[in-house]
Scaffold this motif. Structure first.
Motif, PDB file in Angstrom:
ATOM      1  N   ARG A 238      43.780  30.725  41.606  1.00 37.69           N
ATOM      2  CA  ARG A 238      43.566  29.413  42.338  1.00 37.69           C
ATOM      3  C   ARG A 238      42.320  29.595  43.359  1.00 37.69           C
ATOM      4  NH1 ARG A 238      49.229  30.629  42.322  1.00 37.69           N
ATOM      5  NH2 ARG A 238      50.365  29.128  41.784  1.00 37.69           N
ATOM      6  N   GLY A 239      41.992  28.543  43.566  1.00 43.14           N
ATOM      7  CA  GLY A 239      40.604  28.526  44.751  1.00 43.14           C
ATOM      8  C   GLY A 239      39.344  29.000  43.875  1.00 43.14           C
ATOM      9  N   LYS A 240      38.536  29.621  44.548  1.00 41.26           N
ATOM     10  CA  LYS A 240      37.048  29.969  44.210  1.00 41.26           C
ATOM     11  C   LYS A 240      37.243  30.916  43.018  1.00 41.26           C
ATOM     12  CE  LYS A 240      35.005  28.628  48.656  1.00 41.26           C
ATOM     13  NZ  LYS A 240      34.228  29.282  49.773  1.00 41.26           N
ATOM     14  N   GLY A 241      36.053  31.072  42.180  1.00 49.66           N
ATOM     15  CA  GLY A 241      35.875  31.983  41.276  1.00 49.66           C
ATOM     16  C   GLY A 241      35.695  33.483  41.729  1.00 49.66           C
ATOM     17  N   THR A 242      36.540  34.546  41.282  1.00 47.20           N
ATOM     18  CA  THR A 242      36.280  35.761  41.779  1.00 47.20           C
ATOM     19  C   THR A 242      36.277  36.609  40.451  1.00 47.20           C
ATOM     20  OG1 THR A 242      38.914  36.124  41.539  1.00 47.20           O
ATOM     21  CG2 THR A 242      38.051  35.161  43.712  1.00 47.20           C
ATOM     22  N   PHE A 243      35.654  37.757  40.769  1.00 51.46           N
ATOM     23  CA  PHE A 243      35.521  39.102  40.086  1.00 51.46           C
ATOM     24  C   PHE A 243      35.653  40.378  40.992  1.00 51.46           C
ATOM     25  CE2 PHE A 243      33.304  42.540  37.715  1.00 51.46           C
ATOM     26  CZ  PHE A 243      34.131  42.340  36.425  1.00 51.46           C
ATOM     27  N   ARG A 244      36.704  41.123  40.504  1.00 48.14           N
ATOM     28  CA  ARG A 244      37.100  42.506  41.291  1.00 48.14           C
ATOM     29  C   ARG A 244      37.269  43.536  40.377  1.00 48.14           C
ATOM     30  NH1 ARG A 244      41.784  43.254  45.746  1.00 48.14           N
ATOM     31  NH2 ARG A 244      42.347  45.433  45.119  1.00 48.14           N
ATOM     32  N   ILE A 245      36.633  44.710  40.911  1.00 45.77           N
ATOM     33  CA  ILE A 245      36.642  46.071  40.247  1.00 45.77           C
ATOM     34  C   ILE A 245      37.596  46.992  40.930  1.00 45.77           C
ATOM     35  CG2 ILE A 245      35.564  47.905  39.388  1.00 45.77           C
ATOM     36  CD1 ILE A 245      33.145  46.127  38.821  1.00 45.77           C
ATOM     37  N   ASP A 246      38.329  47.697  40.453  1.00 46.84           N
ATOM     38  CA  ASP A 246      39.205  48.597  41.293  1.00 46.84           C
ATOM     39  C   ASP A 246      39.154  49.969  40.611  1.00 46.84           C
ATOM     40  OD1 ASP A 246      41.450  47.105  43.066  1.00 46.84           O
ATOM     41  OD2 ASP A 246      40.744  45.804  41.523  1.00 46.84           O
ATOM     42  N   ILE A 247      38.927  51.142  41.423  1.00 49.93           N
ATOM     43  CA  ILE A 247      39.082  52.540  40.935  1.00 49.93           C
ATOM     44  C   ILE A 247      39.756  53.385  41.935  1.00 49.93           C
ATOM     45  CG2 ILE A 247      36.876  52.501  39.704  1.00 49.93           C
ATOM     46  CD1 ILE A 247      35.496  53.783  42.148  1.00 49.93           C
ATOM     47  N   GLY A 248      40.278  54.408  41.313  1.00 46.72           N
ATOM     48  CA  GLY A 248      41.325  55.180  41.920  1.00 46.72           C
ATOM     49  C   GLY A 248      41.425  56.584  41.549  1.00 46.72           C
ATOM     50  N   SER A 249      41.932  57.319  42.347  1.00 45.04           N
ATOM     51  CA  SER A 249      42.247  58.901  41.978  1.00 45.04           C
ATOM     52  C   SER A 249      43.566  59.096  42.556  1.00 45.04           C
ATOM     53  CB  SER A 249      41.002  59.775  42.279  1.00 45.04           C
ATOM     54  OG  SER A 249      41.207  59.953  43.713  1.00 45.04           O
ATOM     55  N   ASN A 250      44.356  60.066  41.752  1.00 46.59           N
ATOM     56  CA  ASN A 250      45.641  60.356  42.334  1.00 46.59           C
ATOM     57  C   ASN A 250      46.068  61.862  41.966  1.00 46.59           C
ATOM     58  OD1 ASN A 250      47.397  60.623  39.713  1.00 46.59           O
ATOM     59  ND2 ASN A 250      46.395  58.641  39.550  1.00 46.59           N
ATOM     60  N   SER A 301      42.253  55.973  37.749  1.00 49.55           N
ATOM     61  CA  SER A 301      42.442  54.619  37.394  1.00 49.55           C
ATOM     62  C   SER A 301      41.365  53.851  37.556  1.00 49.55           C
ATOM     63  CB  SER A 301      43.792  53.800  38.224  1.00 49.55           C
ATOM     64  OG  SER A 301      43.445  53.712  39.621  1.00 49.55           O
ATOM     65  N   ILE A 302      41.182  52.586  36.680  1.00 46.03           N
ATOM     66  CA  ILE A 302      40.050  51.723  36.739  1.00 46.03           C
ATOM     67  C   ILE A 302      40.779  50.337  36.275  1.00 46.03           C
ATOM     68  CG2 ILE A 302      39.266  52.323  34.490  1.00 46.03           C
ATOM     69  CD1 ILE A 302      36.404  51.680  35.425  1.00 46.03           C
ATOM     70  N   GLY A 303      40.109  49.207  36.894  1.00 48.28           N
ATOM     71  CA  GLY A 303      40.849  48.145  36.640  1.00 48.28           C
ATOM     72  C   GLY A 303      39.852  46.874  37.052  1.00 48.28           C
ATOM     73  N   ILE A 304      39.654  45.914  36.242  1.00 47.88           N
ATOM     74  CA  ILE A 304      39.058  44.786  36.504  1.00 47.88           C
ATOM     75  C   ILE A 304      39.877  43.435  36.472  1.00 47.88           C
ATOM     76  CG2 ILE A 304      36.869  45.663  35.675  1.00 47.88           C
ATOM     77  CD1 ILE A 304      37.100  44.179  33.089  1.00 47.88           C
ATOM     78  N   SER A 305      39.437  42.702  37.366  1.00 43.66           N
ATOM     79  CA  SER A 305      40.198  41.480  37.239  1.00 43.66           C
ATOM     80  C   SER A 305      39.226  40.024  37.841  1.00 43.66           C
ATOM     81  CB  SER A 305      41.537  41.557  38.136  1.00 43.66           C
ATOM     82  OG  SER A 305      41.224  41.609  39.501  1.00 43.66           O
ATOM     83  N   GLY A 306      39.785  38.875  37.308  1.00 44.15           N
ATOM     84  CA  GLY A 306      38.839  37.897  37.721  1.00 44.15           C
ATOM     85  C   GLY A 306      39.412  36.630  37.447  1.00 44.15           C
ATOM     86  N   GLY A 307      38.984  35.576  38.063  1.00 41.42           N
ATOM     87  CA  GLY A 307      39.456  34.053  37.763  1.00 41.42           C
ATOM     88  C   GLY A 307      38.425  33.154  38.005  1.00 41.42           C
ATOM     89  N   GLN A 308      38.681  32.152  37.373  1.00 38.09           N
ATOM     90  CA  GLN A 308      37.652  30.939  37.496  1.00 38.09           C
ATOM     91  C   GLN A 308      38.166  29.623  37.312  1.00 38.09           C
ATOM     92  OE1 GLN A 308      35.179  29.287  38.826  1.00 38.09           O
ATOM     93  NE2 GLN A 308      33.574  30.884  38.291  1.00 38.09           N
ATOM     94  N   SER A 309      37.956  28.497  37.802  1.00 40.52           N
ATOM     95  CA  SER A 309      38.375  27.235  37.675  1.00 40.52           C
ATOM     96  C   SER A 309      37.310  26.223  37.231  1.00 40.52           C
ATOM     97  CB  SER A 309      39.020  26.581  38.782  1.00 40.52           C
ATOM     98  OG  SER A 309      40.314  27.526  38.947  1.00 40.52           O
ATOM     99  N   TRP A 310      37.572  25.329  36.251  1.00 37.12           N
ATOM    100  CA  TRP A 310      36.605  24.325  35.867  1.00 37.12           C
ATOM    101  C   TRP A 310      37.389  22.930  35.893  1.00 37.12           C
ATOM    102  CZ3 TRP A 310      37.809  28.919  33.292  1.00 37.12           C
ATOM    103  CH2 TRP A 310      36.790  29.516  32.966  1.00 37.12           C
ATOM    104  N   ASN A 311      36.750  21.792  36.512  1.00 33.94           N
ATOM    105  CA  ASN A 311      37.318  20.713  36.444  1.00 33.94           C
ATOM    106  C   ASN A 311      37.112  19.839  35.206  1.00 33.94           C
ATOM    107  OD1 ASN A 311      37.906  20.515  39.515  1.00 33.94           O
ATOM    108  ND2 ASN A 311      35.598  20.028  39.791  1.00 33.94           N
ATOM    109  N   VAL A 312      38.195  19.273  34.919  1.00 35.19           N
ATOM    110  CA  VAL A 312      38.257  18.627  33.555  1.00 35.19           C
ATOM    111  C   VAL A 312      38.284  17.113  33.528  1.00 35.19           C
ATOM    112  CG1 VAL A 312      39.265  18.754  31.138  1.00 35.19           C
ATOM    113  CG2 VAL A 312      38.988  20.743  32.329  1.00 35.19           C
ATOM    114  N   GLY A 313      37.528  16.274  33.424  1.00 35.97           N
ATOM    115  CA  GLY A 313      37.826  14.956  33.618  1.00 35.97           C
ATOM    116  C   GLY A 313      37.644  14.616  35.268  1.00 35.97           C
TER     117      GLY A 313
END
Length: 916
Positions: A238-250, A301-313
């Protein structure tokens, strides 16, 4: 005099300035939630910092200079819209906004609303206004409490606990067979041959918008329900486009302190590689190495996530959210002891004074969620999730084994590698045809592969000059291959139709009719190859870390050892044919409910569901060659839920329902699965239980993010199912309808309270949460019933007992401090969380032996997370800080005898994320 003139001049200037402004005020409410106010909706003058939020009553007011502005409207993360708004000086414009699904016009402002259930306040608002009795935990709360998987999430809610060393979740004292798991409202298959439900800790919280726990049955749910239904709602962009990178150690303190973290050398570190069952397995030695590797036990750990929305009509929108991640983790058990085959007088036939365990686990997750909003009334969503998990474990037991190591010089090493691949595909649709008529539908295809490729089991005797292989019995040294494939098809369709019109656009009632279908197939196969040293080589000295020097093709050819299965050696036709069982489950259900609002304070939902169930089993195992069994049931399941609003902050709720509990495939399959100290096997004569459920709940919501609630509940179960030790020479455990009845009654109390917060800016707050449950359970134990209904015999030690898995007391507490600065672009959240469960029965005692009991355990966690700016975040989590001993005892007449004890260690993890 000058001072007074100055004050008067300033006052006149303020009046004139104010007169040149206009006032915008109003109330925002929710049409779909009985026009309840929406707190914390935002009204912002774009390009400035001039903004207000609605108060707890949904009201907002602020002044603007005369002119035309671009105003930004949003609510709790709803999809943001911008429009031009004209303000006239000296005038007050009142805009009362009623938000619902779809688009609505606010004079010159058009707002599209979508519920964001990641936030605690939004979920509490939904809990307050819903007719059903449920609990939700969203992404915001999961992050605050440092929760990384769904199993840990549900344990944070009232009346729920998790069994140590497994993924078993207990809801109100009722374990795996009494609960259900769904994703987006659709059933999901188990990833474990021994479980009804999928192990929830394989779901990382990165894919979760919120988790819902239904403890009260409604007609839309499948009837195989008694404890609760856990529904995982996947994250949607939802909302604006995002792109995120996560890294971690345990790291784990037990693992770090180990000088020699040992694992089987065959599996690879990715979690994807898998050893195949060898060809010519009885006549040629084509097996993988038995060697051991030493590891550096630091995970990440390593992870990427993101989202985007586009108007259609003109009115459509296409949204995509995707995430991918990989994580690994090392754990070690220290200070361990394990005992088995304990007699009523306390004699221990397997006494392992030393028990060490080394574990390496991986989780690879990928998810894509595509939502297409055709217009305000029609939406289609496709959700695809893939999770691959692996668990590589080395268990080492040293001590006394009757008739095998009478001098206490036994050594057993078990290397287990489990690999699970889960693939979920769902298509869901929502269609609002008119203000009165709405259609919801969904379908899914799910596939699970759960494999144990090449579990190795070796037994030794330690001598003065080294180790010898113990081969008194052929299975003492074996390699075990297990394959499970499960396919599942689901279909849901329902129609909502509003009835009993009471005005221009409101209705007092809603009629729901629908169909659910679930078709599941499971194929299970397992083969165990036994390696028996011949008499002339029983005394050969071997190195446990280099068994390849003994088990190899040369020594097999020279007669050092022989290979066989339970069917026999290579000379027996079909000796390599695996043990198998195949299960089919078909459930077809029609349901209906009518919801009626008698007055603004009183609403009731009356439901009825009919199910036709057929479970078919076929098997060919060492316990029962070539068999078949079918269980059929027609279930008529009524339900009633009543909600009464005492005022705008308090509710009373009542619920009654009838449900059932179906035996699972593994509980009815006569297949024996051996562990170091116990053997489990299924009972084909097992049948379903019927359950009657009653709930009464009071709740109060002092503010939008506070709640006080108390719930009393009761359950009456006919023909309850339990695990019990059956009469046998090896004290094996099976599954039985152990009596005619059982019942459970309890009280749950939940409190979420702000100790303090800054009212105007809400930039600092200290909050606390507490949920406590008391549970009393009792069931009949009837030896004659078991003997009459099965070919098994038991001699229950007691005629009545508590339920297995039921703790008298459960508790969760947390204390969180939050502060933000730099115009709310940076913040810190620190949380201390504590979880406690009291003693609970693991398995019922028989033949004068007491029950096997898991002793009470409390765990303390500390989590601190910081958003350094709009893009960068860091976190530190410390779990199990007090590192208590995990204990299981057998409660014998002469006192408790230790069955197992160990310590898990403290887990420390660091995380870093960056959002573009």
């Amino acid at each position: 005099m000058r001072k007074h003139l100055l004050v008067l001049l300033m006052a006149l200037t303020s009046v004139v300035a104010f007169a040149q402004k206009g006032t915008l005020t109003g109330t925002i409410t929710d049409k779909d939630l009985n026009n309840e106010p929406l707190p914390f909706a935002n009204v912002l003058v774009k390009g400035t910092t001039n903004a207000v939020t609605t108060d707890e009553s949904g009201k907002y007011t602020f002044a603007l200079e005369a002119g035309t502005y671009v105003i930004e409207y949003s609510f709790l993360g709803y999809e943001t819209q911008t429009e031009n708004v004209t303000i006239v000086s000296g005038e007050t414009v009142t805009v009362d906004k009623v938000l619902g699904a779809g688009s609505y016009t606010l004079q010159d402002v058009k707002v599209q609303a979508q519920v964001n259930r990641q936030k605690e306040s939004s979920l509490l608002l939904e809990q307050k206004n819903a007719v059903e009795i449920k609990q939700n935990i969203g992404a915001q709360e999961l992050s605050r409490k440092g929760v990384t998987d769904v199993a840990a999430a549900v344990v944070k809610t009232t009346g729920v606990t998790k069994q140590e060393g497994s993924g078993n979740i207990f809801v109100r004292g009722l374990g795996d067979r009494y609960n259900a798991s769904t994703m987006n409202g659709l059933p999901i298959p188990s990833n474990d041959a021994e479980k009804k439900n999928i192990v929830l800790d394989i779901f990382p919280t990165e894919i979760v918008e919120y988790v819902s726990i239904d403890k009260v049955y409604g007609s839309k749910l499948y009837g195989d329900f008694a404890g609760g239904n856990v529904d995982i709602v996947s994250k949607e962009h939802r909302g604006k486009g995002t792109f995120r990178i996560d890294i971690g150690s345990n790291a784990n303190t037990n693992a770090v302190s180990e000088n020699n973290f040992r694992l089987h050398a065959s599996p690879n570190a990715s979690g994807f590689g898998m050893t195949k069952k060898p060809s010519n397995s009885l006549t040629q030695y084509n097996y993988e190495t038995l060697g051991m590797d030493t590891k550096s036990p630091f995970g990440g750990s390593i992870g990427i996530s993101g989202g985007q929305s586009w108007n259609v009509g003109e009115s459509g929108k296409l949204s995509l959210f995707a995430t991918g991640s990989f994580s690994n983790e090392y754990q070690s058990i220290t200070d361990g002891q394990a005992n088995g085959s304990i007699s009523p007088t306390g004699v221990i036939n397997k006494r392992y004074d030393s028990f060490d365990s080394f574990n390496y686990a991986t989780n690879t997750t990928g998810m894509a969620n595509i939502a297409y909003k055709i217009n305000a009334n029609h939406k289609i969503k496709f959700n695809s999730l893939f999770i691959n998990t692996s668990d590589q474990q080395t268990d080492e037991y040293r001590g006394y084994i009757v008739d095998l190591a009478n001098d206490g010089n036994g050594f057993v090493r078990i290397n287990t590698f489990t690999k699970t691949s889960l693939f979920i595909n769902q298509l869901l649709g929502e269609h609002k045809f008119t203000d009165r008529l709405q259609l919801n539908w969904s379908g899914a295809f799910n596939n699970v592969n759960d494999d144990q490729p090449d579990r190795t089991w070796n037994t030794f005797n330690e001598q003065a000059n080294g180790f010898t292989i113990n081969s008194q019995s052929a299975p003492n040294n074996n390699r075990y291959f297990q394959e499970l494939t499960e396919k599942e098809y689901n279909a849901n369709i329902s129609v909502d139709y509003k009835i009993f019109k009471n005005g221009d656009s409101d209705y007092n009632g809603k009629l729901t009719l629908g169909y659910n279908g679930r078709m599941k197939e499971r194929d299970f196969a397992a083969t165990q190859y036994n390696f028996k040293a011949t008499n002339t080589h029983l005394g050969d000295i071997v190195d446990p870390d280099n068994l390849d020097a003994f088990y190899n093709q040369t020594n097999l050819t020279n007669g050092f050892f022989e290979i066989s299965t339970f069917r026999g050696s290579a000379q027996v036709p079909g000796a390599t044919r695996p043990q198998t069982y195949n299960g089919d489950l078909d459930v077809h259900a029609a349901f209906g409910s009518i919801e009626y609002t008698f007055n603004p304070n009183l609403t009731a939902v009356l439901g009825l569901r009919g199910e036709m169930i057929k479970q078919n089993m076929e098997w060919d195992t060492s316990l029962s060659p070539t068999g078949q069994n079918e269980l059929t049931k027609t279930a008529i399941l009524p339900s009633l839920i009543v909600k009464y609003s005492l005022n705008d902050k308090q509710n009373l709720r009542f619920a009654f329902s009838k449900t059932y509990t179906l035996p699972q495939f593994k509980e009815r399959a006569p297949f024996a699965y051996e562990r170091a100290t116990q053997v489990y096997f299924g009972n084909p004569n097992l049948y379903e239980s019927d359950n009657y459920n009653l709930d009464l709940k009071w709740e109060m919501f002092p503010t939008s993010d506070e709640v006080f609630s108390a719930t009393a509940f009761g359950k009456y179960i006919v023909n309850p199912i339990n695990e019990a030790v059956v009469n046998s020479s090896t004290n094996d455990i099976s599954y039985l309808n152990s009596g005619d009845y059982g019942y459970a009654a309890g009280i749950e109390i939940e409190v979420r309270k702000n100790i303090f917060k800054t009212e105007e800016t809400n930039s600092k707050r200290l909050s606390a949460g507490l949920n406590v449950s008391y549970l009393y359970t009792e069931q009949e134990l009837n030896n004659d019933k078991v003997a009459a209904e099965t070919n098994l015999n038991v001699d229950f030690t007691d005629s009545k007992s508590a339920f297995t898995g039921a703790s008298d007391w459960l508790g969760n507490a947390d204390l969180s401090y939050f502060t933000e600065w730099n115009q709310k672009r940076a913040n810190i959240t620190a949380t201390v969380a504590y979880n406690l469960f009291s003693d609970r029965i693991y398995a019922l005692g028989t033949q004068q032996r007491g029950n096997l009991v898991d002793k009470s355990v409390g765990t303390l966690d500390f989590i601190i997370k910081s958003k350094l700016n709009e893009n960068l975040g860091i976190g530190l989590t410390a779990r199990n800080l007090t590192n208590p001993a995990i204990k299981q005892v057998q409660e014998n007449p002469n006192g408790d005898v230790l069955s197992q004890t160990y310590k898990k260690g403290t887990g420390i993890s660091l995380s870093l994320n960056y959002t573009f």
